[in-house]
Design a protein around this motif. Structure first.
Motif, short mmCIF file in Angstrom:
data_model
loop_
_atom_site.label_atom_id
_atom_site.label_comp_id
_atom_site.label_asym_id
_atom_site.label_seq_id
_atom_site.Cartn_x
_atom_site.Cartn_y
_atom_site.Cartn_z
N MET A 1 0.83 -1.20 0.00
CA MET A 1 0.00 0.00 0.00
C MET A 1 0.87 1.26 0.00
O MET A 1 0.62 2.21 -0.75
CB MET A 1 -0.91 0.01 1.23
CG MET A 1 -1.83 1.21 1.31
SD MET A 1 -2.77 1.29 2.87
CE MET A 1 -1.51 2.02 3.95
N GLU B 1 2.51 1.40 -3.59
CA GLU B 1 1.61 1.65 -4.73
C GLU B 1 0.85 2.97 -4.59
O GLU B 1 0.52 3.60 -5.61
CB GLU B 1 0.60 0.50 -4.86
CG GLU B 1 1.24 -0.81 -5.24
CD GLU B 1 0.24 -1.97 -5.32
OE1 GLU B 1 0.62 -3.05 -5.79
OE2 GLU B 1 -0.93 -1.76 -4.92
N LYS B 2 0.58 3.40 -3.38
CA LYS B 2 -0.21 4.62 -3.15
C LYS B 2 0.65 5.75 -2.59
O LYS B 2 0.13 6.66 -1.93
CB LYS B 2 -1.36 4.31 -2.20
CG LYS B 2 -2.31 3.23 -2.71
CD LYS B 2 -2.98 3.64 -4.03
CE LYS B 2 -3.93 2.56 -4.52
NZ LYS B 2 -4.60 2.93 -5.79
N GLU C 1 -0.56 9.29 -3.70
CA GLU C 1 -1.84 9.68 -3.11
C GLU C 1 -1.67 10.01 -1.61
O GLU C 1 -2.24 10.99 -1.12
CB GLU C 1 -2.87 8.56 -3.26
CG GLU C 1 -3.34 8.35 -4.69
CD GLU C 1 -2.54 7.29 -5.42
OE1 GLU C 1 -3.15 6.55 -6.22
OE2 GLU C 1 -1.32 7.18 -5.19
N LEU D 1 -8.33 9.17 3.28
CA LEU D 1 -7.63 8.24 2.40
C LEU D 1 -7.44 6.88 3.08
O LEU D 1 -7.56 5.83 2.44
CB LEU D 1 -6.27 8.83 2.00
CG LEU D 1 -5.48 8.03 0.95
CD1 LEU D 1 -6.28 7.90 -0.35
CD2 LEU D 1 -4.13 8.69 0.68
N LEU E 1 -8.27 3.23 1.70
CA LEU E 1 -7.21 2.29 1.33
C LEU E 1 -7.11 1.05 2.21
O LEU E 1 -6.86 -0.05 1.71
CB LEU E 1 -5.85 3.01 1.34
CG LEU E 1 -5.64 4.11 0.29
CD1 LEU E 1 -4.22 4.66 0.40
CD2 LEU E 1 -5.91 3.59 -1.12
N TYR F 1 -6.46 -3.08 1.08
CA TYR F 1 -5.20 -3.79 1.22
C TYR F 1 -5.17 -4.80 2.37
O TYR F 1 -4.40 -5.76 2.32
CB TYR F 1 -4.05 -2.78 1.39
CG TYR F 1 -3.66 -2.12 0.09
CD1 TYR F 1 -2.65 -2.65 -0.71
CD2 TYR F 1 -4.33 -0.99 -0.38
CE1 TYR F 1 -2.29 -2.06 -1.91
CE2 TYR F 1 -3.98 -0.39 -1.57
CZ TYR F 1 -2.96 -0.93 -2.34
OH TYR F 1 -2.63 -0.34 -3.54
#
Length: 501
Positions: free
Chosen positions: A44, A47-48, A51, A157, A161, A165
């Motif tokens: 997480m 990949e994020k 963000e 967020l 998220l 995940y």
């Protein structure tokens, strides 16, 4: 500021019940399950990354680069450390045995506590949320995450998220303001960890006491920084300025104030000024590397402190921009407002003392801090500061860096907190250390001295077996004891039908 996405407070009891039901199935206990969830959290962050960094920027105007250094790297290190060491952490810990227990199996087995609640702060909204969660997962628990309602963008967020995940049956996010927090604290947990102010920490501890729930509290405080004439003043000024003005001073581990002798003060002030100019330019307001105060309420609180002492650097503020310049203040008094509570903003007071004893008395006159910093090359000064004061941590000739050392516990003492985590310390915090004693009937002849009817002879034998002697280098006594045990075991085996002759 974005509107906060909140769960319905009335849904909190059902969320906690769902987590407990999942835990009771034993789902989170296997090592491979724990490893998978830890790797999902790591994925997480990778990949994020953009963000998450954007959400933090929108909350604190903190640059992505500063967030990488201050949050992402240390959180990834926590996750990777748990992944790499989980197999070793989960193994039984075999303990030292005395002579009477040589044939028994005695060890400590760490088992998950159950339902853990992680209540995080807004100043580092990823570190203080994900790092405790990582430790709780590694220990095999289910977790209710309660991100801060102040850092709204990051909280929103995380609401989005975490369910993507992590296993939603075992890890839930209860985002929201005071009503949600109150609903959470009514529930029974097996452990609560909280990062934030001591005022809220007392509320959480009181609520936890209703259920006899253990708590870990990370609450900061006024961390002093002592500088003496033996220090490299140029390096000291640069490192103090970095640690203090990082994240616009909103760091629980930041130096809260400086203690030094008058002979050191002017050079130290000059060094800090030079460092601030090097870091943020002539006007820090225009620097992309300088963050902002989180919101108007905290801005007003910090700005009010600017009236104390004599401002020798900075002092500018802009409410519309939530900007307070990196500020340096001298000639403060012990009863000034700025010296009462943790500043938690970009204002650094310098307090002069006559000598080391004066500095130690000053530190001991306040609540125990999260960390004591000292810039000195004098080993005796280092020893006296370490042994004559009490603090969560002690760091010499640098600031903040101890937080990144995962083989050290991170935690406060007294008013600055209780309990600790990081690396193995976090795994232990969220584990129950079960004492395991595995024996056999072979030892029955030796153990029979404990049964009634009690006799003087049996009590003497029991005393010799139970009460240890003051250690001496007596190999003869050990040999005699071993022979005695061997004879008793052999006698017991013979009574059970075994024959050796």
């Amino acid at each position: 500021m974005a509107a906060l996405e909140e769960v319905d407070p009335s849904a909190v009891p059902e969320m906690v019940a769902k987590l407990r039901k999942a835990f009771n199935t034993g789902k989170t206990r296997p090592k491979q399950y724990r490893l998978h969830q830890l790797k999902c959290l790591l994925r997480m962050l990778e990949e994020k990354e953009d963000e998450i960094a954007t959400a933090i920027y929108n909350d604190l105007r903190r640059s992505k680069e500063e967030s990488m250094l201050g949050e992402f790297f240390s959180t990834k290190a926590e996750l990777v450390t748990a992944i790499n060491n989980l197999d070793e952490w989960m193994k039984p810990e075999y303990v030292k045995k005395d002579m009477t227990d040589m044939i028994n199996s005695i060890y400590i087995q760490r088992e998950p506590l159950g339902v853990v609640c992680v209540i995080s702060s807004w100043n580092y909204p990823i570190v203080v949320l994900i790092q405790p969660v990582a430790a709780a997962i590694a220990a095999g628990n289910v977790v209710l995450l309660k991100p801060s309602d102040v850092s709204t963008h990051t909280s929103n967020l995380m609401m989005e998220l975490i369910p993507q995940y992590l296993d939603p049956e075992c890890y839930s996010v209860a985002a929201g303001g005071i009503p949600v927090a109150q609903a959470v604290l009514k529930e029974k947990f097996d452990h609560i960890i909280y990062t934030g102010s001591s005022g809220v920490g007392k509320i959480i501890m009181k609520a936890a006491a209703e259920h006899l729930t253990p708590v870990t509290l990370e609450m900061g405080g006024k961390s002093p920084c002592y500088v003496d004439s033996s220090a490299n003043i140029k390096v000291a000024g640069k490192r103090i300025a970095w640690g203090k003005y990082l994240n616009a001073g909103q760091t629980c581990l930041a130096p809260d104030y400086v203690l030094c002798q008058k002979s050191v003060k002017d050079d130290l002030v000059a060094s800090i000024k030079t460092a601030v100019k090097e870091f943020y330019g002539e006007d820090p307001r225009t620097s992309k590397s300088y963050a902002r105060v989180i919101n108007e309420r905290h801005f007003t609180r910090v700005e009010r402190l600017l009236k104390d002492g004599v401002t020798v650097m900075g002092g500018e503020s802009d409410k519309d921009d939530l900007y307070i310049a990196p500020t340096l203040i001298t000639d403060v008094k012990n009863d000034d407002a700025i010296m009462e509570d943790e500043i938690f903003g970009p204002i650094l007071p310098i307090v002069t003392v006559d000598d080391l004893d004066g500095a130690i008395d000053y530190i001991n006159g306040k609540e125990k801090p999260l960390v004591l910093y000292a810039f000195t090359t004098n080993k005796q000064v280092q020893k006296l500061l370490s042994t004559r004061t009490s603090s969560g941590g002690f760091t010499v000739n640098d600031v903040l860096v101890q937080f990144g050392v995962l083989t050290l516990p991170f935690g406060g003492v007294g008013n600055s907190g209780q309990g600790a985590y990081h690396g193995k310390f976090g795994f232990d915090t969220f584990s129950h250390k079960k004492a395991c004693y595995i024996t056999t009937s072979i030892t029955e002849p030796l153990m029979s001295v404990r049964y009634p009817p009690f006799t003087t002879r049996n009590l003497k034998i029991a005393s010799s077996l139970i009460v240890p002697k003051i250690k001496r280098r007596s190999y003869f006594r050990k040999a005699v004891m071993l022979c005695f045990i061997a004879v008793m075991v052999a006698f017991g085996l013979r009574r059970l039908g075994y024959s050796f002759f």
